[in-house]
Design an enzyme around this catalytic site. Structure first.
Site, PDB file in Angstrom:
ATOM      1  N   TYR A   1      11.254  -4.715 -10.487  1.00  0.00           N
ATOM      2  CA  TYR A   1      10.032  -4.765 -10.188  1.00  0.00           C
ATOM      3  C   TYR A   1       9.776  -3.665  -8.896  1.00  0.00           C
ATOM      4  O   TYR A   1      10.476  -3.862  -8.071  1.00  0.00           O
ATOM      5  CB  TYR A   1       9.327  -6.089  -9.719  1.00  0.00           C
ATOM      6  CG  TYR A   1       7.987  -6.224  -9.265  1.00  0.00           C
ATOM      7  CD1 TYR A   1       6.826  -5.933 -10.335  1.00  0.00           C
ATOM      8  CD2 TYR A   1       7.641  -6.490  -8.105  1.00  0.00           C
ATOM      9  CE1 TYR A   1       5.458  -5.990  -9.857  1.00  0.00           C
ATOM     10  CE2 TYR A   1       6.305  -6.380  -7.741  1.00  0.00           C
ATOM     11  CZ  TYR A   1       5.355  -6.249  -8.441  1.00  0.00           C
ATOM     12  OH  TYR A   1       3.990  -6.096  -8.400  1.00  0.00           O
TER      13      TYR A   1
ATOM     14  N   HIS B   1      10.438 -10.636  -3.421  1.00  0.00           N
ATOM     15  CA  HIS B   1       9.771 -11.394  -4.388  1.00  0.00           C
ATOM     16  C   HIS B   1      10.013 -12.540  -4.854  1.00  0.00           C
ATOM     17  O   HIS B   1      10.306 -12.859  -5.995  1.00  0.00           O
ATOM     18  CB  HIS B   1       9.833 -10.344  -5.551  1.00  0.00           C
ATOM     19  CG  HIS B   1       9.054  -9.042  -5.479  1.00  0.00           C
ATOM     20  ND1 HIS B   1       7.481  -9.070  -5.036  1.00  0.00           N
ATOM     21  CD2 HIS B   1       9.488  -7.494  -5.426  1.00  0.00           C
ATOM     22  CE1 HIS B   1       7.078  -7.708  -4.958  1.00  0.00           C
ATOM     23  NE2 HIS B   1       8.380  -6.869  -5.055  1.00  0.00           N
TER      24      HIS B   1
ATOM     25  N   GLU C   1       1.858 -14.487   0.627  1.00  0.00           N
ATOM     26  CA  GLU C   1       1.036 -13.606  -0.354  1.00  0.00           C
ATOM     27  C   GLU C   1       0.584 -14.370  -1.536  1.00  0.00           C
ATOM     28  O   GLU C   1      -0.467 -14.210  -2.144  1.00  0.00           O
ATOM     29  CB  GLU C   1       1.410 -12.200  -1.006  1.00  0.00           C
ATOM     30  CG  GLU C   1       2.759 -12.336  -1.919  1.00  0.00           C
ATOM     31  CD  GLU C   1       3.444 -10.786  -2.448  1.00  0.00           C
ATOM     32  OE1 GLU C   1       3.528 -10.183  -1.473  1.00  0.00           O
ATOM     33  OE2 GLU C   1       3.478 -10.525  -3.541  1.00  0.00           O
TER      34      GLU C   1
ATOM     35  N   ARG D   1       1.450 -13.807   5.538  1.00  0.00           N
ATOM     36  CA  ARG D   1       1.184 -12.531   4.458  1.00  0.00           C
ATOM     37  C   ARG D   1       0.048 -13.013   3.780  1.00  0.00           C
ATOM     38  O   ARG D   1      -0.193 -12.067   2.798  1.00  0.00           O
ATOM     39  CB  ARG D   1       2.278 -12.383   3.535  1.00  0.00           C
ATOM     40  CG  ARG D   1       3.734 -12.164   4.356  1.00  0.00           C
ATOM     41  CD  ARG D   1       3.798 -10.509   4.269  1.00  0.00           C
ATOM     42  NE  ARG D   1       3.699  -9.950   2.963  1.00  0.00           N
ATOM     43  CZ  ARG D   1       3.072  -9.013   2.500  1.00  0.00           C
ATOM     44  NH1 ARG D   1       2.182  -8.414   3.361  1.00  0.00           N
ATOM     45  NH2 ARG D   1       3.204  -8.706   1.328  1.00  0.00           N
TER      46      ARG D   1
ATOM     47  N   ARG E   1       8.306  -0.144   3.667  1.00  0.00           N
ATOM     48  CA  ARG E   1       9.087  -1.197   2.895  1.00  0.00           C
ATOM     49  C   ARG E   1      10.056  -0.132   1.974  1.00  0.00           C
ATOM     50  O   ARG E   1       9.725   0.449   1.324  1.00  0.00           O
ATOM     51  CB  ARG E   1       8.094  -1.960   2.213  1.00  0.00           C
ATOM     52  CG  ARG E   1       8.684  -3.085   1.419  1.00  0.00           C
ATOM     53  CD  ARG E   1       7.677  -3.698   0.527  1.00  0.00           C
ATOM     54  NE  ARG E   1       7.617  -3.082  -0.582  1.00  0.00           N
ATOM     55  CZ  ARG E   1       7.045  -3.682  -1.775  1.00  0.00           C
ATOM     56  NH1 ARG E   1       6.393  -4.738  -1.729  1.00  0.00           N
ATOM     57  NH2 ARG E   1       7.060  -2.892  -2.963  1.00  0.00           N
TER      58      ARG E   1
ATOM     59  N   GLU F   1       0.081  -3.988   5.509  1.00  0.00           N
ATOM     60  CA  GLU F   1       0.561  -3.433   4.346  1.00  0.00           C
ATOM     61  C   GLU F   1      -0.425  -2.590   3.624  1.00  0.00           C
ATOM     62  O   GLU F   1      -1.628  -2.861   3.768  1.00  0.00           O
ATOM     63  CB  GLU F   1       0.739  -4.618   3.176  1.00  0.00           C
ATOM     64  CG  GLU F   1       1.704  -3.776   1.968  1.00  0.00           C
ATOM     65  CD  GLU F   1       1.935  -4.896   1.014  1.00  0.00           C
ATOM     66  OE1 GLU F   1       1.376  -5.871   0.962  1.00  0.00           O
ATOM     67  OE2 GLU F   1       2.805  -4.584   0.351  1.00  0.00           O
TER      68      GLU F   1
ATOM     69  N   TRP G   1      10.118 -14.573  -9.706  1.00  0.00           N
ATOM     70  CA  TRP G   1       9.869 -13.418  -9.453  1.00  0.00           C
ATOM     71  C   TRP G   1       8.603 -13.203  -8.401  1.00  0.00           C
ATOM     72  O   TRP G   1       7.897 -14.141  -8.076  1.00  0.00           O
ATOM     73  CB  TRP G   1       9.812 -12.099 -10.333  1.00  0.00           C
ATOM     74  CG  TRP G   1       8.161 -12.074 -10.929  1.00  0.00           C
ATOM     75  CD1 TRP G   1       7.731 -12.863 -11.884  1.00  0.00           C
ATOM     76  CD2 TRP G   1       7.184 -11.369 -10.495  1.00  0.00           C
ATOM     77  NE1 TRP G   1       6.392 -12.512 -11.817  1.00  0.00           N
ATOM     78  CE2 TRP G   1       5.801 -11.528 -11.021  1.00  0.00           C
ATOM     79  CE3 TRP G   1       7.265 -10.254  -9.376  1.00  0.00           C
ATOM     80  CZ2 TRP G   1       4.929 -10.936 -10.578  1.00  0.00           C
ATOM     81  CZ3 TRP G   1       6.063  -9.909  -9.112  1.00  0.00           C
ATOM     82  CH2 TRP G   1       4.878 -10.073  -9.743  1.00  0.00           C
TER      83      TRP G   1
ATOM     84  N   ASP H   1      11.278  -6.713   0.458  1.00  0.00           N
ATOM     85  CA  ASP H   1      10.646  -7.747  -0.303  1.00  0.00           C
ATOM     86  C   ASP H   1      11.474  -8.185  -1.272  1.00  0.00           C
ATOM     87  O   ASP H   1      11.834  -7.463  -2.257  1.00  0.00           O
ATOM     88  CB  ASP H   1       9.162  -6.993  -0.893  1.00  0.00           C
ATOM     89  CG  ASP H   1       8.247  -8.071  -1.448  1.00  0.00           C
ATOM     90  OD1 ASP H   1       8.850  -9.346  -1.532  1.00  0.00           O
ATOM     91  OD2 ASP H   1       7.263  -8.045  -1.881  1.00  0.00           O
TER      92      ASP H   1
ATOM     93  N   GLU I   1      10.694 -10.147   3.264  1.00  0.00           N
ATOM     94  CA  GLU I   1       9.610 -11.047   2.600  1.00  0.00           C
ATOM     95  C   GLU I   1       9.828 -11.745   1.437  1.00  0.00           C
ATOM     96  O   GLU I   1      10.663 -11.344   0.719  1.00  0.00           O
ATOM     97  CB  GLU I   1       8.717  -9.815   2.323  1.00  0.00           C
ATOM     98  CG  GLU I   1       7.258 -10.154   1.622  1.00  0.00           C
ATOM     99  CD  GLU I   1       6.390  -8.798   1.252  1.00  0.00           C
ATOM    100  OE1 GLU I   1       6.587  -8.249   2.141  1.00  0.00           O
ATOM    101  OE2 GLU I   1       5.825  -8.997   0.287  1.00  0.00           O
TER     102      GLU I   1
HETATM  103  O1  EZ4 Z   1       3.746  -8.436  -6.084  1.00  0.00           O
HETATM  104  O2  EZ4 Z   1       0.379  -7.674  -5.411  1.00  0.00           O
HETATM  105  O3  EZ4 Z   1       3.956  -7.190  -1.338  1.00  0.00           O
HETATM  106  N1  EZ4 Z   1       3.648  -6.918  -2.172  1.00  0.00           N
HETATM  107  C1  EZ4 Z   1       3.777  -7.285  -3.338  1.00  0.00           C
HETATM  108  C2  EZ4 Z   1       2.927  -6.893  -4.490  1.00  0.00           C
HETATM  109  C3  EZ4 Z   1       2.617  -7.951  -5.414  1.00  0.00           C
HETATM  110  C4  EZ4 Z   1       1.336  -7.798  -6.452  1.00  0.00           C
HETATM  111  C5  EZ4 Z   1       1.047  -9.099  -7.314  1.00  0.00           C
HETATM  112  O4  EZ4 Z   1      -0.274  -8.722  -7.911  1.00  0.00           O
HETATM  113  O5  EZ4 Z   1       4.758  -8.051  -3.615  1.00  0.00           O
HETATM  114  O6  EZ4 Z   1       3.434  -5.894  -5.235  1.00  0.00           O
HETATM  115 CO    CO Z   2       5.400  -8.929  -1.708  1.00  0.00          CO
END
Ligand code: EZ4
Ligand code: CO
Length: 406
Positions: free
Chosen positions: A159, A216, A266, A287, A147, A343, A406, A214, A240
């Site tokens: 982030y 987010h 997630e 996920r 990733r 992951e 986010w 990702d 993602e």
């Molecule tokens: O932001 O687990 O794909 N993984 C992620 C992680 C999440 C954290 C949140 O607690 O996006 O980094």
């Molecule tokens: Co993620």
């Protein structure tokens, strides 16, 4: 057999983890993970005040019935706190059942569908050269997919990408102050930057390395459609969380404009969060993690629902899911025919000393191991040396100060 004790153990070997330990009258114990990053104590209270008293005296073998009792019986269904609490009970009961059977859990779930589990690791850098070094490091560890995340020119702190500041723990975006860190965001700059990052990674590593990215949850459906389309030439394994996806139907727009594979889930906590996405085949990978989805029991149902729609799995595996939650997911992965990828961030040495686990990462593949149950033991003495410390995920603001998704 009866449940005679259920205890909630909080430990912070670098970050907080919440574990439920169930003990039966025959002395068999089971563990479940209830860690909810940044909101750990809410789940602790839910378990201690409202769930543990209900468990004493129940037959631990009645897993489905206990799940329905806790889910339907509360009247207030769903939500991350509730579902993390139910997940911990569910996994602990599966752990007990598999230990009583003398089998690793995956055998009770149908047995192995493969020899090992392919993984992806996290590569990140403030800029492209730093990212390329990070990709090399993940490949050297054995990951066969990566990733890729980078800083965005003009933004101070993004982030998942370290800022260069000294950090107190392995998690670079985690604040241990009373308040969350504030990161900044500019969608237009991000949309311009990502294709250049993927182009550089492809130029360095060639066409075959599976790459993931990702988002987010940061984009509107229109922005997500544009990104999915603009990264098509770089052949992602998946994109993602391109939108928040509370509005499942919004993913139709992304799908109509791109063939980039999409992964989501997630932060979902029940199968209902996937209904439109799966019925209309709007995503390619689910996920969710055992820890945040109510346990093994509903995850099996999700995996089968996904399989019917030719959707594969990609369980969330960050550092903030404990080795107990990781192990539970690995048993499911090994047994499920529609496994996609896992992951895997790994944990610190301190965490691995508190949670001794049978699962291994060797030769680029994870395996849950052959220990009876889920294969994790909690060293309570070691855990007690690491008391709870408040810690939060960051908050994301636009340049003008507006709070952003986010
Ligand atoms: O932001 O687990 O794909 N993984 C992620 C992680 C999440 C954290 C949140 O607690 O996006 O980094
Ligand atoms: Co993620």
């Amino acid at each position: 057999m009866k449940i005679v004790d259920a205890r909630v153990i909080v430990t912070c070997p670098g970050r907080n983890f919440v574990t439920l330990k169930i003990t039966t009258d025959e002395g068999v114990t089971g563990l479940g993970d209830a860690t909810l990053n940044g909101r750990e104590q809410a789940v602790v209270a839910y378990l201690r005040e409202h769930v543990v008293p209900l468990l004493i005296g129940l037959d631990p073998h009645r897993i489905e019935d206990t799940w329905q009792y806790l889910y339907r019986g509360a009247y207030w269904r769903r939500g991350p706190v509730t579902m993390a609490a139910i997940a911990a009970v569910d996994v602990a009961l599966w752990d007990v059942k598999a230990k009583v059977a003398g089998l690793p859990l995956y055998q009770l779930l149908g047995g192995a569908s493969r020899e090992g589990l392919r993984t992806y690791g996290h590569a990140n850098g403030r800029d492209i050269p730093e990212l390329l070094d990070s990709v090399r490091a993940r490949l050297a560890e054995g990951h066969t997919s990566v990733r890729v995340q980078t800083g965005v020119p003009g933004l101070r702190r993004v982030y998942g990408v370290h800022s260069g500041d000294p950090v107190p723990s392995g998690d670079r975006s985690r604040s241990e102050d009373a308040r969350p860190l504030v990161e900044d965001w500019d969608t237009a700059a991000y949309l311009r930057h990502v294709p250049t990052v993927l182009e550089a990674v492809r130029a360095e590593f060639g066409p075959e390395l599976p790459l993931l990215h990702d988002v987010h949850h940061r984009l509107s459906p229109q922005q997500a459609a544009r990104l999915a389309k603009s990264v098509e030439p770089y052949d992602l394994f998946w994109l993602e969380d391109c939108t928040p996806a509370e509005n499942q139907a919004a993913l139709r727009l992304v799908r109509q404009h791109s063939t980039t594979p999409l992964a989501i889930g997630e932060v979902f906590n029940t199968i209902h969060d996937y209904k439109t996405l799966l019925d209309e085949q709007l995503v390619d990978f689910v996920r969710s993690a055992v820890t945040h989805f109510g346990g093994i029991t509903p995850m099996r149902k999700l995996f089968d629902y996904a399989a019917v729609n030719q959707v594969r799995t990609g369980i969330h595996g960050p550092e903030d899911i404990s080795p107990v939650g990781m192990a539970a997911g690995l048993h499911l992965d090994l047994a499920a025919h529609n496994f996609g990828i896992q992951e895997y961030s790994g944990h610190t040495d301190a965490t691995n000393a508190v949670f001794r686990h049978a699962y291994t990462f060797e030769g680029g593949y994870l395996h849950p191991g052959e220990a009876p149950g889920i294969g994790v033991e909690l060293d309570e003495e070691a855990a007690a040396a690491f008391p709870y410390r408040p810690g939060y995920l960051p908050v994301n603001r636009l340049v003008d100060g507006t709070v952003h998704d986010w």
